[in-house]
Design a protein around this motif. Sequence first.
Motif, PDB file in Angstrom:
ATOM      1  N   GLN A   1       0.874  -1.177  -0.039  1.00  0.00           N
ATOM      2  CA  GLN A   1      -0.020   0.016   0.072  1.00  0.00           C
ATOM      3  C   GLN A   1       1.052   1.287   0.020  1.00  0.00           C
ATOM      4  O   GLN A   1       2.118   1.176   0.446  1.00  0.00           O
ATOM      5  CB  GLN A   1      -0.892   0.012   1.256  1.00  0.00           C
ATOM      6  CG  GLN A   1      -2.016   1.042   1.117  1.00  0.00           C
ATOM      7  CD  GLN A   1      -3.018   0.732   2.350  1.00  0.00           C
ATOM      8  OE1 GLN A   1      -2.977  -0.413   2.807  1.00  0.00           O
ATOM      9  NE2 GLN A   1      -4.087   1.604   2.530  1.00  0.00           N
ATOM     10  N   VAL A   2       0.282   2.408  -0.452  1.00  0.00           N
ATOM     11  CA  VAL A   2       1.023   3.644  -0.671  1.00  0.00           C
ATOM     12  C   VAL A   2       0.455   4.679  -0.186  1.00  0.00           C
ATOM     13  O   VAL A   2      -1.043   4.800  -0.430  1.00  0.00           O
ATOM     14  CB  VAL A   2       1.568   3.607  -2.145  1.00  0.00           C
ATOM     15  CG1 VAL A   2       0.435   3.943  -3.090  1.00  0.00           C
ATOM     16  CG2 VAL A   2       2.515   5.061  -2.058  1.00  0.00           C
ATOM     17  N   GLN A   3       0.820   5.566   0.603  1.00  0.00           N
ATOM     18  CA  GLN A   3       0.209   6.796   1.186  1.00  0.00           C
ATOM     19  C   GLN A   3       0.613   7.996   0.185  1.00  0.00           C
ATOM     20  O   GLN A   3       1.747   8.006  -0.026  1.00  0.00           O
ATOM     21  CB  GLN A   3       0.463   7.009   2.585  1.00  0.00           C
ATOM     22  CG  GLN A   3      -0.179   6.014   3.392  1.00  0.00           C
ATOM     23  CD  GLN A   3       0.708   4.730   3.512  1.00  0.00           C
ATOM     24  OE1 GLN A   3       2.045   4.896   3.453  1.00  0.00           O
ATOM     25  NE2 GLN A   3      -0.045   3.360   3.436  1.00  0.00           N
ATOM     26  N   LEU A   4      -0.543   8.872  -0.002  1.00  0.00           N
ATOM     27  CA  LEU A   4       0.040   9.908  -0.842  1.00  0.00           C
ATOM     28  C   LEU A   4      -0.372  11.166  -0.036  1.00  0.00           C
ATOM     29  O   LEU A   4      -1.498  11.408   0.490  1.00  0.00           O
ATOM     30  CB  LEU A   4      -0.857  10.014  -2.188  1.00  0.00           C
ATOM     31  CG  LEU A   4      -0.577   8.737  -3.014  1.00  0.00           C
ATOM     32  CD1 LEU A   4      -1.398   8.613  -4.094  1.00  0.00           C
ATOM     33  CD2 LEU A   4       0.789   8.811  -3.412  1.00  0.00           C
ATOM     34  N   VAL A   5       0.300  12.110  -0.164  1.00  0.00           N
ATOM     35  CA  VAL A   5       0.044  13.788   0.294  1.00  0.00           C
ATOM     36  C   VAL A   5       0.474  14.769  -0.622  1.00  0.00           C
ATOM     37  O   VAL A   5       1.762  14.682  -0.843  1.00  0.00           O
ATOM     38  CB  VAL A   5       0.817  13.861   1.618  1.00  0.00           C
ATOM     39  CG1 VAL A   5       0.502  15.269   2.282  1.00  0.00           C
ATOM     40  CG2 VAL A   5       0.460  12.842   2.676  1.00  0.00           C
ATOM     41  N   GLU A   6      -0.758  15.519  -1.138  1.00  0.00           N
ATOM     42  CA  GLU A   6      -0.647  16.627  -1.906  1.00  0.00           C
ATOM     43  C   GLU A   6      -0.035  17.880  -1.138  1.00  0.00           C
ATOM     44  O   GLU A   6      -0.441  18.223  -0.065  1.00  0.00           O
ATOM     45  CB  GLU A   6      -1.524  16.750  -2.809  1.00  0.00           C
ATOM     46  CG  GLU A   6      -2.108  15.670  -3.473  1.00  0.00           C
ATOM     47  CD  GLU A   6      -3.219  14.923  -2.714  1.00  0.00           C
ATOM     48  OE1 GLU A   6      -3.931  14.174  -3.616  1.00  0.00           O
ATOM     49  OE2 GLU A   6      -3.249  14.961  -1.634  1.00  0.00           O
ATOM     50  N   SER A   7       0.754  18.729  -1.941  1.00  0.00           N
ATOM     51  CA  SER A   7       0.761  20.065  -1.373  1.00  0.00           C
ATOM     52  C   SER A   7       1.358  20.963  -2.536  1.00  0.00           C
ATOM     53  O   SER A   7       1.411  20.593  -3.760  1.00  0.00           O
ATOM     54  CB  SER A   7       2.223  19.873  -0.382  1.00  0.00           C
ATOM     55  OG  SER A   7       3.370  19.605  -1.101  1.00  0.00           O
ATOM     56  N   GLY A   8       1.267  22.318  -2.082  1.00  0.00           N
ATOM     57  CA  GLY A   8       1.513  23.182  -3.355  1.00  0.00           C
ATOM     58  C   GLY A   8       0.385  24.201  -3.806  1.00  0.00           C
ATOM     59  O   GLY A   8       0.736  24.863  -4.622  1.00  0.00           O
ATOM     60  N   GLY A   9      -0.730  23.814  -3.193  1.00  0.00           N
ATOM     61  CA  GLY A   9      -1.952  24.574  -3.826  1.00  0.00           C
ATOM     62  C   GLY A   9      -1.943  25.803  -3.383  1.00  0.00           C
ATOM     63  O   GLY A   9      -1.313  26.224  -2.344  1.00  0.00           O
ATOM     64  N   GLY A  10      -2.729  26.829  -3.745  1.00  0.00           N
ATOM     65  CA  GLY A  10      -3.065  28.060  -3.305  1.00  0.00           C
ATOM     66  C   GLY A  10      -3.824  29.171  -4.323  1.00  0.00           C
ATOM     67  O   GLY A  10      -4.466  28.532  -5.133  1.00  0.00           O
ATOM     68  N   LEU A  11      -3.849  30.213  -3.994  1.00  0.00           N
ATOM     69  CA  LEU A  11      -4.374  31.325  -4.752  1.00  0.00           C
ATOM     70  C   LEU A  11      -3.444  32.006  -5.694  1.00  0.00           C
ATOM     71  O   LEU A  11      -2.389  32.414  -5.190  1.00  0.00           O
ATOM     72  CB  LEU A  11      -4.947  32.430  -3.955  1.00  0.00           C
ATOM     73  CG  LEU A  11      -5.652  33.287  -4.592  1.00  0.00           C
ATOM     74  CD1 LEU A  11      -6.797  33.022  -5.648  1.00  0.00           C
ATOM     75  CD2 LEU A  11      -6.135  34.471  -3.499  1.00  0.00           C
ATOM     76  N   VAL A  12      -3.852  32.013  -7.100  1.00  0.00           N
ATOM     77  CA  VAL A  12      -2.900  32.639  -7.941  1.00  0.00           C
ATOM     78  C   VAL A  12      -3.887  33.315  -9.156  1.00  0.00           C
ATOM     79  O   VAL A  12      -4.770  32.777  -9.299  1.00  0.00           O
ATOM     80  CB  VAL A  12      -1.957  31.412  -8.748  1.00  0.00           C
ATOM     81  CG1 VAL A  12      -3.104  30.624  -9.445  1.00  0.00           C
ATOM     82  CG2 VAL A  12      -0.906  31.917  -9.610  1.00  0.00           C
ATOM     83  N   GLN A  13      -3.280  34.089  -9.539  1.00  0.00           N
ATOM     84  CA  GLN A  13      -3.907  35.055 -10.734  1.00  0.00           C
ATOM     85  C   GLN A  13      -3.942  34.517 -11.990  1.00  0.00           C
ATOM     86  O   GLN A  13      -2.819  33.533 -12.068  1.00  0.00           O
ATOM     87  CB  GLN A  13      -3.400  36.558 -10.572  1.00  0.00           C
ATOM     88  CG  GLN A  13      -3.551  37.484  -9.743  1.00  0.00           C
ATOM     89  CD  GLN A  13      -3.090  38.770  -9.696  1.00  0.00           C
ATOM     90  OE1 GLN A  13      -2.354  39.100 -10.525  1.00  0.00           O
ATOM     91  NE2 GLN A  13      -3.837  39.755  -9.206  1.00  0.00           N
ATOM     92  N   ALA A  14      -4.693  34.637 -12.620  1.00  0.00           N
ATOM     93  CA  ALA A  14      -4.986  34.114 -13.969  1.00  0.00           C
ATOM     94  C   ALA A  14      -3.589  34.483 -14.879  1.00  0.00           C
ATOM     95  O   ALA A  14      -3.168  35.622 -14.712  1.00  0.00           O
ATOM     96  CB  ALA A  14      -6.183  34.573 -14.709  1.00  0.00           C
ATOM     97  N   GLY A  15      -2.929  33.565 -15.515  1.00  0.00           N
ATOM     98  CA  GLY A  15      -1.924  33.509 -16.349  1.00  0.00           C
ATOM     99  C   GLY A  15      -0.446  33.143 -15.368  1.00  0.00           C
ATOM    100  O   GLY A  15       0.349  32.958 -15.976  1.00  0.00           O
ATOM    101  N   GLY A  16      -0.805  33.093 -14.296  1.00  0.00           N
ATOM    102  CA  GLY A  16       0.254  32.523 -13.103  1.00  0.00           C
ATOM    103  C   GLY A  16       0.396  31.079 -13.218  1.00  0.00           C
ATOM    104  O   GLY A  16       0.112  30.323 -14.051  1.00  0.00           O
TER     105      GLY A  16
END
Length: 127
Positions: A1-16
């Motif tokens: 079994q493998v565990q997954l953790v995402e990161s790096g999301g957030g708020l960004v302006q269009a085109g970013g």
Amino acid sequence: QVQLVESGGGLVQAGGSLRLSCAASGRTTSNYVMGWFRQAPGKERDFLAAVSRSGTRTDYADSVKGRFMISRDNANNTVDLQMNGLKPEDTAVYYCAARVPTYNYYAYTGSNEYAYWGQGTQVTVSS
């Protein structure tokens, strides 16, 4: 079994740009095909990109081809999604997923084809 953790999301302006990362732990992650999906409110979970176990082969949804790039680092057990030219319609919760492939196949695009999922990370693109 493998565990997954995402990161790096957030708020960004269009085109970013944003770079999402998925940290995998558990069994040898190089045994797994890895994918990224996203889900906007009230919509289905959509395929974005997949990468083979070695990282040499990739597949993308037409909606993100040329803007997003998936990559993996098996030494560090991470899979990244570089997202450029973001649009408001890219706003969603982004998920990392994994599965053991059949033979050397890697282009799994259905959410029901993946056995393991992270908890998701929110990406919001403002206009």
